[in-house]
Design a protein around this motif. Structure first.
Motif, PDB file in Angstrom:
ATOM      1  N   VAL A 126       0.834  -1.202  -0.035  1.00  6.91           N
ATOM      2  CA  VAL A 126       0.010  -0.022  -0.096  1.00  6.91           C
ATOM      3  C   VAL A 126       0.770   1.176   0.040  1.00  6.91           C
ATOM      4  O   VAL A 126       0.679   2.357  -0.907  1.00  6.91           O
ATOM      5  N   ILE A 127       1.903   1.277   0.871  1.00 10.06           N
ATOM      6  CA  ILE A 127       2.754   2.446   0.919  1.00 10.06           C
ATOM      7  C   ILE A 127       3.507   2.552  -0.292  1.00 10.06           C
ATOM      8  O   ILE A 127       3.638   3.921  -0.742  1.00 10.06           O
ATOM      9  N   TYR A 128       3.862   1.492  -0.959  1.00 15.07           N
ATOM     10  CA  TYR A 128       4.660   1.830  -2.322  1.00 15.07           C
ATOM     11  C   TYR A 128       3.822   2.522  -3.419  1.00 15.07           C
ATOM     12  O   TYR A 128       3.952   3.344  -4.040  1.00 15.07           O
ATOM     13  N   GLY A 129       2.606   2.033  -3.284  1.00 12.77           N
ATOM     14  CA  GLY A 129       1.646   2.503  -4.264  1.00 12.77           C
ATOM     15  C   GLY A 129       1.035   3.973  -4.025  1.00 12.77           C
ATOM     16  O   GLY A 129       0.744   4.865  -4.971  1.00 12.77           O
ATOM     17  N   ARG A 167      -2.846   5.498   7.137  1.00 11.33           N
ATOM     18  CA  ARG A 167      -4.127   5.964   7.600  1.00 11.33           C
ATOM     19  C   ARG A 167      -5.111   4.963   7.209  1.00 11.33           C
ATOM     20  O   ARG A 167      -4.824   4.254   6.042  1.00 11.33           O
ATOM     21  N   ARG A 168      -6.221   4.880   7.893  1.00 12.64           N
ATOM     22  CA  ARG A 168      -7.368   3.923   7.636  1.00 12.64           C
ATOM     23  C   ARG A 168      -7.757   4.456   6.076  1.00 12.64           C
ATOM     24  O   ARG A 168      -8.041   3.469   5.290  1.00 12.64           O
ATOM     25  N   SER A 169      -7.679   5.642   5.981  1.00 10.09           N
ATOM     26  CA  SER A 169      -8.164   6.268   4.459  1.00 10.09           C
ATOM     27  C   SER A 169      -7.295   5.467   3.227  1.00 10.09           C
ATOM     28  O   SER A 169      -7.655   5.475   2.215  1.00 10.09           O
ATOM     29  N   ASP A 170      -6.197   5.533   3.420  1.00 10.94           N
ATOM     30  CA  ASP A 170      -5.063   4.870   2.859  1.00 10.94           C
ATOM     31  C   ASP A 170      -5.460   3.393   2.384  1.00 10.94           C
ATOM     32  O   ASP A 170      -5.131   3.043   1.444  1.00 10.94           O
ATOM     33  N   LEU A 171      -5.802   2.747   3.346  1.00 13.13           N
ATOM     34  CA  LEU A 171      -6.148   1.484   3.380  1.00 13.13           C
ATOM     35  C   LEU A 171      -7.375   1.217   2.305  1.00 13.13           C
ATOM     36  O   LEU A 171      -7.524   0.063   1.583  1.00 13.13           O
ATOM     37  N   THR A 172      -8.107   2.279   2.077  1.00 13.72           N
ATOM     38  CA  THR A 172      -9.433   2.014   1.340  1.00 13.72           C
ATOM     39  C   THR A 172      -9.387   2.920  -0.026  1.00 13.72           C
ATOM     40  O   THR A 172     -10.185   2.735  -0.874  1.00 13.72           O
ATOM     41  N   THR A 173      -8.192   3.759  -0.250  1.00 14.54           N
ATOM     42  CA  THR A 173      -7.932   4.385  -1.483  1.00 14.54           C
ATOM     43  C   THR A 173      -7.297   3.393  -2.293  1.00 14.54           C
ATOM     44  O   THR A 173      -6.183   2.915  -2.031  1.00 14.54           O
ATOM     45  N   THR A 213      -7.556  -3.600  -1.251  1.00 16.34           N
ATOM     46  CA  THR A 213      -8.675  -3.482  -2.230  1.00 16.34           C
ATOM     47  C   THR A 213      -8.589  -4.553  -3.533  1.00 16.34           C
ATOM     48  O   THR A 213      -9.554  -4.535  -4.184  1.00 16.34           O
ATOM     49  N   ARG A 214      -7.450  -4.836  -3.606  1.00 16.51           N
ATOM     50  CA  ARG A 214      -7.168  -5.842  -4.806  1.00 16.51           C
ATOM     51  C   ARG A 214      -6.664  -6.911  -4.576  1.00 16.51           C
ATOM     52  O   ARG A 214      -5.609  -7.399  -3.551  1.00 16.51           O
ATOM     53  N   ALA A 215      -7.384  -7.911  -5.133  1.00 12.55           N
ATOM     54  CA  ALA A 215      -6.819  -9.472  -4.906  1.00 12.55           C
ATOM     55  C   ALA A 215      -5.563  -9.762  -5.319  1.00 12.55           C
ATOM     56  O   ALA A 215      -5.067  -9.158  -6.734  1.00 12.55           O
ATOM     57  N   GLY A 216      -4.942 -10.732  -5.028  1.00 14.13           N
ATOM     58  CA  GLY A 216      -3.654 -11.304  -5.761  1.00 14.13           C
ATOM     59  C   GLY A 216      -2.366 -10.289  -5.558  1.00 14.13           C
ATOM     60  O   GLY A 216      -2.393  -9.621  -4.569  1.00 14.13           O
ATOM     61  N   LEU A 217      -1.408 -10.701  -6.208  1.00 11.69           N
ATOM     62  CA  LEU A 217      -0.047 -10.106  -6.116  1.00 11.69           C
ATOM     63  C   LEU A 217      -0.171  -8.632  -6.472  1.00 11.69           C
ATOM     64  O   LEU A 217      -1.126  -8.281  -7.792  1.00 11.69           O
ATOM     65  N   PRO A 218       0.408  -7.847  -6.212  1.00  7.91           N
ATOM     66  CA  PRO A 218       0.529  -6.235  -6.858  1.00  7.91           C
ATOM     67  C   PRO A 218       1.215  -6.578  -8.341  1.00  7.91           C
ATOM     68  O   PRO A 218       1.805  -7.659  -8.538  1.00  7.91           O
TER      69      PRO A 218
END
Length: 346
Positions: free
Chosen positions: A257-260, A270-276, A284-289
């Protein structure tokens, strides 16, 4: 007359003997002094000093440079005589040579004759991002900086890997280089080293892994690399992610998530970062990045290819560099409350 002639001849012979003895004595003294010169340390001013001999430099120019740098005040004739005695006068190579304290004229000439140029080390650190690698290369001394201002696509084209995303493609280890090498040279070597490593390790992977290609293994290894720096946890963490992939669970790994988030990451997630949503948001996305998120070292790749067996599906940081693992969501929630929210129930 005959007696005088004999005496004159004797005096002449004596003179010749004296001259010969003087010559022999002088030659012996010179030989001794030359030997002393060859073994006397050069006047190196500081540790880490070096001398850079330009291409095309002749022997006279090299000696002049040595004297000009204050390394020696011996007559050029001594350098010439020593080089002739060592049979290296016409065999000295251009390049940068180390001048460690205590180095002697003999040792320096031998280094130059052997082309034993000074080597510098550049270490690619496990877990660096490609951006961090480029920043470190830009600061590396004695290296030609050819990639300055070059975008990643052009860089990959120049090293012979057109169309490849650069993240994760360079093997972390220490690479030696000499003055005159370029950052592109070093990147080519690191890229080739990663390719060789994957080619060697992929065929021996555990069976039935949910990884279709070596690139998938590289992506997973980069996540393992960013999640832990502990050798005793790598395979265990890899096992958690492999089981989550097998069970079609979201990976939910914060480093991805941080990389993205890129430059918007300010040190806290933050919680909002996890849902963005981003291509790298594994909440929010399945599988590997879509790509690796860092440069994984060989141990992380080995962990991804040989994950620990077990039932664990979760882990949380203890705050001391280690993690606590769980097989059920209830157990994991308890661990989160204890180690992250500091609400441990005694």
């Amino acid at each position: 007359m005959s007696g005088g002639g004999m005496w004159g001849g004797a005096r002449w012979r004596m003179l010749v003997v004296i001259v010969l003895l003087a010559v022999a004595g002088g030659a012996g003294w010179l030989w001794h002094d030359l030997d002393r010169f060859s073994r006397t340390p050069l006047q190196v001013q500081a540790a880490g000093s070096s001398i850079d001999i330009a291409k095309g430099s002749g022997f006279k120019q090299i000696v002049a440079q040595l004297r000009g740098q204050g390394l020696s005040d011996a007559p050029p004739l001594y350098w010439r005589a020593l080089a002739e005695r060592m049979q290296v006068a016409g065999k000295l190579h251009a390049g940068e040579y180390a001048l460690p304290p205590g180095i002697t004229p003999r040792a320096l000439l031998q280094d130059m004759a052997s082309g034993r140029v000074l080597q510098h080390d550049f270490t690619i650190v496990d877990g660096w991002t490609f951006a961090e690698l480029r920043a470190a290369l830009d600061k590396a001394g004695k290296l030609q900086h050819l990639t300055t201002g070059m975008d990643n696509a052009a860089l990959m084209q120049r090293i012979g890997a057109p169309g490849e995303a650069p993240e994760g493609r360079f093997l972390p280890e220490t690479y030696a280089y000499v003055k005159g090498d370029s950052d592109l040279d070093l990147l080519r070597r690191a890229h080739a080293a990663m390719r060789r490593t994957l080619d060697a390790l992929w065929p021996g992977r555990d069976g039935d892994l949910p990884l279709a290609t070596p690139y998938d293994a590289l992506i997973l290894a980069s996540i393992v690399e960013k999640e832990t720096g502990r050798a005793d946890e790598r395979k265990r963490i890899a096992g958690v992610f492999v089981r989550r992939l097998e069970n079609h669970m979201l990976l939910q790994t914060d480093p991805s998530v941080i990389y993205g988030m890129g430059a918007s990451y300010a040190g806290n997630i933050r919680r909002s970062d996890l849902t963005t949503d981003t291509p790298y948001n594994t909440y929010t996305r399945a599988g590997l990045p879509p790509t690796p998120i860092a440069l994984p070292g060989k141990p992380a790749i080995e962990a991804a290819l040989h994950p620990a067996q077990g039932s664990e599906l979760y882990f949380v940081a203890r705050g001391d560099g280690t993690h606590v693992f769980a097989s059920t969501l209830a157990e994991h929630n308890h661990n989160v409350a204890c180690y992250q929210l500091k609400r441990c129930q005694r």
